[in-house]
Scaffold this motif. Sequence first.
Motif, mmCIF file in Angstrom:
data_model
loop_
_atom_site.group_PDB
_atom_site.id
_atom_site.type_symbol
_atom_site.label_atom_id
_atom_site.label_comp_id
_atom_site.label_asym_id
_atom_site.label_seq_id
_atom_site.Cartn_x
_atom_site.Cartn_y
_atom_site.Cartn_z
ATOM 1 N N THR A 254 0.843 -1.194 0.000
ATOM 2 C CA THR A 254 0.000 0.000 0.000
ATOM 3 C C THR A 254 0.886 1.255 0.000
ATOM 4 O O THR A 254 2.112 1.159 -0.100
ATOM 5 C CB THR A 254 -0.967 -0.024 1.209
ATOM 6 N N ASN A 255 0.246 2.408 0.115
ATOM 7 C CA ASN A 255 0.974 3.688 0.103
ATOM 8 C C ASN A 255 0.405 4.610 1.173
ATOM 9 O O ASN A 255 -0.764 4.463 1.562
ATOM 10 C CB ASN A 255 0.799 4.369 -1.262
ATOM 11 N N VAL A 256 1.201 5.582 1.592
ATOM 12 C CA VAL A 256 0.686 6.539 2.590
ATOM 13 C C VAL A 256 -0.360 7.465 1.976
ATOM 14 O O VAL A 256 -1.215 7.987 2.675
ATOM 15 C CB VAL A 256 1.803 7.387 3.265
ATOM 16 N N VAL A 257 -0.284 7.676 0.677
ATOM 17 C CA VAL A 257 -1.258 8.520 -0.027
ATOM 18 C C VAL A 257 -1.864 7.692 -1.159
ATOM 19 O O VAL A 257 -1.146 6.985 -1.867
ATOM 20 C CB VAL A 257 -0.552 9.796 -0.554
ATOM 21 N N ALA B 13 -1.314 13.634 5.967
ATOM 22 C CA ALA B 13 -2.142 13.569 7.187
ATOM 23 C C ALA B 13 -3.602 13.273 6.831
ATOM 24 O O ALA B 13 -4.266 12.481 7.498
ATOM 25 C CB ALA B 13 -2.040 14.882 7.957
ATOM 26 N N ALA B 14 -4.097 13.893 5.745
ATOM 27 C CA ALA B 14 -5.497 13.673 5.351
ATOM 28 C C ALA B 14 -5.737 12.214 4.989
ATOM 29 O O ALA B 14 -6.824 11.665 5.217
ATOM 30 C CB ALA B 14 -5.842 14.582 4.176
ATOM 31 N N CYS B 15 -4.741 11.582 4.414
ATOM 32 C CA CYS B 15 -4.895 10.198 3.935
ATOM 33 C C CYS B 15 -4.619 9.159 5.026
ATOM 34 O O CYS B 15 -4.894 7.975 4.841
ATOM 35 C CB CYS B 15 -3.957 9.973 2.756
ATOM 36 N N ARG B 16 -4.089 9.593 6.128
ATOM 37 C CA ARG B 16 -3.642 8.658 7.166
ATOM 38 C C ARG B 16 -4.729 7.693 7.678
ATOM 39 O O ARG B 16 -4.445 6.522 7.967
ATOM 40 C CB ARG B 16 -3.029 9.455 8.320
ATOM 41 N N PRO B 17 -5.996 8.146 7.814
ATOM 42 C CA PRO B 17 -6.998 7.196 8.314
ATOM 43 C C PRO B 17 -7.103 5.926 7.469
ATOM 44 O O PRO B 17 -7.363 4.844 8.006
ATOM 45 C CB PRO B 17 -8.302 8.001 8.263
ATOM 46 N N TRP B 18 -6.878 6.045 6.157
ATOM 47 C CA TRP B 18 -6.951 4.838 5.309
ATOM 48 C C TRP B 18 -5.820 3.878 5.635
ATOM 49 O O TRP B 18 -6.030 2.670 5.743
ATOM 50 C CB TRP B 18 -6.894 5.236 3.821
ATOM 51 N N LEU B 19 -4.637 4.427 5.803
ATOM 52 C CA LEU B 19 -3.490 3.563 6.127
ATOM 53 C C LEU B 19 -3.660 2.957 7.516
ATOM 54 O O LEU B 19 -3.394 1.762 7.726
ATOM 55 C CB LEU B 19 -2.184 4.379 6.048
ATOM 56 N N ASP B 20 -4.120 3.765 8.456
ATOM 57 C CA ASP B 20 -4.340 3.230 9.812
ATOM 58 C C ASP B 20 -5.354 2.091 9.777
ATOM 59 O O ASP B 20 -5.199 1.083 10.477
ATOM 60 C CB ASP B 20 -4.829 4.340 10.752
ATOM 61 N N ALA B 21 -6.397 2.257 8.960
ATOM 62 C CA ALA B 21 -7.409 1.196 8.867
ATOM 63 C C ALA B 21 -6.796 -0.069 8.260
ATOM 64 O O ALA B 21 -7.061 -1.185 8.724
ATOM 65 C CB ALA B 21 -8.579 1.676 8.016
#
Length: 216
Positions: free
Chosen positions: A95-98, A121-129
């Motif tokens: 995956t990617n951070v963005v 930072a805006a995309c972080r919730p997807w990576l955290d999930a």
Amino acid sequence: MAKKPINDAADLIPDRPTLDKVRAAAKNCEACDLWRRATQTVFGQGAKNAQLMFVGEQPGNEEDRTGHPFVGPAGKLLDRALADAGIDRSTVYVTNVVKHFKWEPRGKRRIHKKPNASEIAACRPWLDAEIALVKPRAIVCLGATAAQALLGRQFKVTAHRGAFITSPLAPFVLATVHPSSILRAPDDEQRRLEMKRFTNDLRIVASALSSREPRA
Ligand code: SF4
């Protein structure tokens, strides 16, 4: 004060999330401006319970067109390094951070542009999930953008590549270069050396996963 995004990606994460549900939700994300010029969201892919997760910076030109991560030249190089390190590609998650391709035009070409801190930072919730759902035993950050997003802005890949970093993200967390940097090596000899170092970093992870107990 930081500008509030149009919508917060965290609000789009479904209740009782599964990887498939989160992937579907991410298709509609407009939490930063990157969706506007990209073809589609490129969410992570791979084994749902992968022991090993790779995190890169962002999708590239081919990933943007196809909707799949790590399918372009850098992805092919990653495939080769995985094979050389004895890691089965079908058992990992990439995956990617963005999740949207950031680019600028140069003639007819679309040239990769580094995402900024607010986009990351805006995309972080997807990576955290993704991390919470896959629960990998090992995470490999590919390149400085991924490493600094996950391990702190002061983190230097040049100083710490190939070494395990204590992190709440997973029992084994390590950073190495992004495979695209190997493609940019100035000559064949340098490229061969960089490929060898990269493969060695992957072997360190493979060996940890096969022989060491997870840290508490
Ligand atoms: S880059 Fe991430 S936060 Fe920005 S629109 Fe795409 S999915 Fe949403």
